[in-house]
Write an enzyme that holds these catalytic residues in place. Structure first.
Site, PDB file in Angstrom:
ATOM      1  CB  ALA A  15      -0.916  -0.003   1.227  1.00 56.17           C
ATOM      2  NE  ARG A  21      -2.313   6.593 -13.252  1.00 55.30           N
ATOM      3  CZ  ARG A  21      -2.571   5.378 -13.743  1.00 55.30           C
ATOM      4  NH1 ARG A  21      -3.417   5.244 -14.752  1.00 55.30           N
ATOM      5  NH2 ARG A  21      -2.008   4.312 -13.225  1.00 55.30           N
ATOM      6  CD  GLU A 161       5.453  -6.725 -14.719  1.00 58.30           C
ATOM      7  OE1 GLU A 161       4.717  -5.740 -14.565  1.00 58.30           O
ATOM      8  OE2 GLU A 161       5.112  -7.882 -14.405  1.00 58.30           O
ATOM      9  CG  ASN A 176       0.946 -11.281 -12.084  1.00 53.17           C
ATOM     10  OD1 ASN A 176       0.322 -11.956 -11.264  1.00 53.17           O
ATOM     11  ND2 ASN A 176       1.999 -10.523 -11.778  1.00 53.17           N
TER      12      ASN A 176
HETATM   13  C1  UD1 Z   1       2.175  -5.411 -10.983  1.00 54.72           C
HETATM   14  C2  UD1 Z   1       2.820  -6.683 -11.544  1.00 54.72           C
HETATM   15  C3  UD1 Z   1       2.092  -7.065 -12.849  1.00 54.72           C
HETATM   16  C4  UD1 Z   1       0.611  -7.230 -12.603  1.00 54.72           C
HETATM   17  C5  UD1 Z   1       0.066  -5.958 -11.991  1.00 54.72           C
HETATM   18  C6  UD1 Z   1      -1.378  -6.133 -11.620  1.00 54.72           C
HETATM   19  C7  UD1 Z   1       5.091  -6.521 -10.837  1.00 54.72           C
HETATM   20  C8  UD1 Z   1       6.482  -6.229 -11.239  1.00 54.72           C
HETATM   21  N1  UD1 Z   1       4.185  -6.422 -11.785  1.00 54.72           N
HETATM   22  O1  UD1 Z   1       2.376  -4.371 -11.897  1.00 54.72           O
HETATM   23  O2  UD1 Z   1       2.634  -8.266 -13.345  1.00 54.72           O
HETATM   24  O3  UD1 Z   1      -0.055  -7.505 -13.831  1.00 54.72           O
HETATM   25  O4  UD1 Z   1       0.778  -5.633 -10.781  1.00 54.72           O
HETATM   26  O5  UD1 Z   1      -1.911  -4.892 -11.228  1.00 54.72           O
HETATM   27  O6  UD1 Z   1       4.858  -6.857  -9.693  1.00 54.72           O
HETATM   28  N2  UD1 Z   1       3.612  -0.944  -4.662  1.00 54.72           N
HETATM   29  C9  UD1 Z   1       4.272  -0.653  -3.501  1.00 54.72           C
HETATM   30  N3  UD1 Z   1       5.584  -0.329  -3.565  1.00 54.72           N
HETATM   31  C10 UD1 Z   1       6.270  -0.298  -4.736  1.00 54.72           C
HETATM   32  C11 UD1 Z   1       5.576  -0.592  -5.917  1.00 54.72           C
HETATM   33  C12 UD1 Z   1       4.256  -0.926  -5.865  1.00 54.72           C
HETATM   34  O7  UD1 Z   1       3.708  -0.679  -2.410  1.00 54.72           O
HETATM   35  O8  UD1 Z   1       7.466   0.001  -4.705  1.00 54.72           O
HETATM   36  C13 UD1 Z   1       2.193  -1.295  -4.605  1.00 54.72           C
HETATM   37  C14 UD1 Z   1       1.328  -0.261  -5.276  1.00 54.72           C
HETATM   38  O9  UD1 Z   1       0.860   0.701  -4.326  1.00 54.72           O
HETATM   39  C15 UD1 Z   1       0.195  -1.092  -5.823  1.00 54.72           C
HETATM   40  C16 UD1 Z   1       0.813  -2.442  -6.079  1.00 54.72           C
HETATM   41  O10 UD1 Z   1       1.996  -2.480  -5.329  1.00 54.72           O
HETATM   42  O11 UD1 Z   1      -0.803  -1.271  -4.844  1.00 54.72           O
HETATM   43  C17 UD1 Z   1       1.087  -2.729  -7.544  1.00 54.72           C
HETATM   44  O12 UD1 Z   1       1.895  -1.711  -8.063  1.00 54.72           O
HETATM   45  P1  UD1 Z   1       1.715  -1.207  -9.554  1.00 54.72           P
HETATM   46  O13 UD1 Z   1       2.803  -0.256  -9.866  1.00 54.72           O
HETATM   47  O14 UD1 Z   1       0.315  -0.825  -9.773  1.00 54.72           O
HETATM   48  O15 UD1 Z   1       1.900  -2.575 -10.345  1.00 54.72           O
HETATM   49  P2  UD1 Z   1       2.948  -2.921 -11.455  1.00 54.72           P
HETATM   50  O16 UD1 Z   1       4.285  -3.074 -10.814  1.00 54.72           O
HETATM   51  O17 UD1 Z   1       2.803  -1.996 -12.566  1.00 54.72           O
END
Ligand code: UD1
Ligand code: CA
Length: 464
Positions: A15, A21, A161, A176
């Site tokens: 979280a 956005r 990804e 995923n």
């Molecule tokens: C990630 C997955 C992707 C999947 C997608 C689904 C990875 C590398 N990729 O994408 O395969 O299809 O989720 O939505 O895991 N967050 C943190 N700290 C961070 C980064 C993210 O807490 O450093 C949390 C964000 O707040 C969010 C969630 O993790 O709730 C997912 O992050 P987001 O950037 O939306 O997902 P992706 O990495 O793009």
């Protein structure tokens, strides 16, 4: 018998994302869906399972998130871990590692993916037979999401990804969800080895899949029952659309249980609603908190009902606001009635238009039909409270009680100055201000006697 037979279950909720956005001063996971913060949905859902340890990884607006959740979910003893820089999902889980036992399993969830169901999580946990299970889904438009790469036997070999995917990989439509159940031993083993050598320079949690495959671990995947269970919230449109999906699900369940909605798209349930058979709900009705309706309840347009229980065959006329109230069977309410917390309406009582009732009991068969305020009162059975009756329950400092016994008749436009008791079958004359108790069977006048001046000349306007 060894205590280690039971596999401990941890939940890690990511979280830390800022939610730019959303264009909001509020952290994204505190935005509400069906009146509940997104993170609250996730916490409540995973605690339908037996969870030993709940770790929330927070970043932006952490203090606000922590105080909001710790006050509401104190019983879950949440463990908070700060991720000061958002270096990717793998990094986020890595900062939580020292809160995880060496054995047992972890469910990895997202604070902004609010609607995953407890049933799906239980299935996901059961599907973890070899170390890692994950939720995937085949979708029409996979753009932006990680793709599931499978080998010739159909076994999962990696997650790629969007930004790292080749043209061929981009055509894969199995995506995923980002939700997994992983053995803690594997998290402890693989996370320290993650690299950020990829198109986004992030530590990808998804890389643990190929690491596990290299260790000959078979990754199992299951699908959620509903696509909305794995949908995340990044902007206001997605939040509104997820709200619609959720409302649609709740309403469909109630239709199956025998509730008739005049228009399923124009009712909101912001909490839980349990309803009997042959209930009718007109347009513009909002339910909040936990509400229960008996059989044959008829609810007209525009009613707002919060944390209330309404008995069989009640009729709520348009535009009533009903809050923390318990209503017996066969009660008519409204139109335009306001029932405030701690009100009880007994069977076959009646509350009419422009009546406000607070912290009071209206006994069986009693009527408060027009333009009244009833506060801190106990009304017996078969009493009639005339139009415009007011209980004067507040002296500017303290609240006092009004007691109106069975069969009492309160004449219109009376003020009952509490504390005061109106006896059994007593009558209060219209327009009275009652400051002393009225005995049973008595008639009480609390007003000046009418006088008359004959041949009265009305004032005339002064000439200029
Ligand atoms: C990630 C997955 C992707 C999947 C997608 C689904 C990875 C590398 N990729 O994408 O395969 O299809 O989720 O939505 O895991 N967050 C943190 N700290 C961070 C980064 C993210 O807490 O450093 C949390 C964000 O707040 C969010 C969630 O993790 O709730 C997912 O992050 P987001 O950037 O939306 O997902 P992706 O990495 O793009
Ligand atoms: Ca990202």
């Amino acid at each position: 018998m060894s205590a280690s037979i039971k596999t401990s279950l941890s939940v890690i909720i990511l979280a830390a994302g800022k939610g730019t956005r959303m264009q909001s001063a509020k952290p994204k996971v505190l935005q509400t869906l069906a009146s509940k913060p997104l993170l609250g949905h996730v916490l409540e859902t995973c605690h339908h399972l037996t969870v030993d340890n709940t770790v929330v990884v927070y970043g932006f607006g952490g203090d606000q998130v922590q105080s909001a959740m710790d006050s509401q979910y104190a019983h879950l003893s949440l463990t908070w871990v700060a991720q000061t820089e958002q270096l990717g999902t793998g990094h986020a889980v890595k900062v939580a590692l020292d809160k995880l036992p060496q054995d047992g399993q972890s469910l990895i969830l997202y604070g902004d993916v609010p609607l995953v169901s407890a049933a799906t999580l239980a299935n996901l946990q059961a599907a973890n037979t070899d170390g890692i299970s994950m939720l995937t889904l085949t979708v029409d438009n996979p753009f932006g999401l990680g793709r599931i790469k499978r080998d010739n036997q159909g076994n999962i070999e990696a997650i790629v990804e969007q930004k790292d995917a080749s043209d061929a990989e981009q055509k894969i439509t199995e995506i995923n969800s980002g939700i997994y159940c992983v053995d803690n031993a594997l998290l402890h083993k693989y996370l320290p080895e993650l690299s950020n050598d990829n198109a986004q320079g992030e530590y990808y949690l998804t890389d643990i899949v190929k690491m596990a495959v290299a260790d000959s671990i078979i990754i199992t995947a299951i699908e959620p029952d509903h696509a909305f269970e794995i949908e995340g919230v990044n902007n206001r449109q997605q939040l509104a659309s997820l709200e619609r999906s959720w409302q649609g699900k709740l309403i469909a369940d109630l239709q199956e249980a025998g509730v008739q909605f005049a228009d399923p798209a124009r009712v909101d349930i912001r909490g839980s609603l349990i309803a009997g058979q042959d209930v009718f709900v007109d347009v513009g009705v909002v339910f909040e908190g936990d509400c229960v309706l008996g059989d044959n309840v008829y609810i007209e347009a525009g009613c707002v009902i919060k944390s209330s229980k309404i008995g069989d065959a009640c009729h709520l006329k348009p535009y009533c606001v009903i809050d923390h109230t318990k209503i017996g069977a066969g009660v008519d309410v409204g139109p335009f009635a306001h029932l405030r917390p701690d009100t009880v309406l007994a069977d076959n009582s009646k509350v009419g238009n422009f009546v406000e009732i607070k912290k009071s009991v209206v006994g069986q068969g009693s009527k408060v039909n027009h333009l009244s305020y009833i506060g801190d009162a106990t009304i017996g059975s078969n009493a009639n409270i005339g139009a415009g009756t007011i209980t004067c329950n507040y002296d500017g400092a303290n609240k006092s009680q009004t007691i109106i016994k069975d069969n009492a008749f309160i004449g219109s436009n009376s003020s009952l100055v509490a504390p005061v008791t109106i006896g059994n079958t007593a009558t209060v004359a219209a327009g009275s201000v009652i400051t002393k108790d009225v005995d049973a069977n008595a008639l009480a006048f609390g007003r000046a006697r009418q006088s008359q001046k004959d041949n009265f000349e009305r004032p005339v306007k002064n000439k200029k």
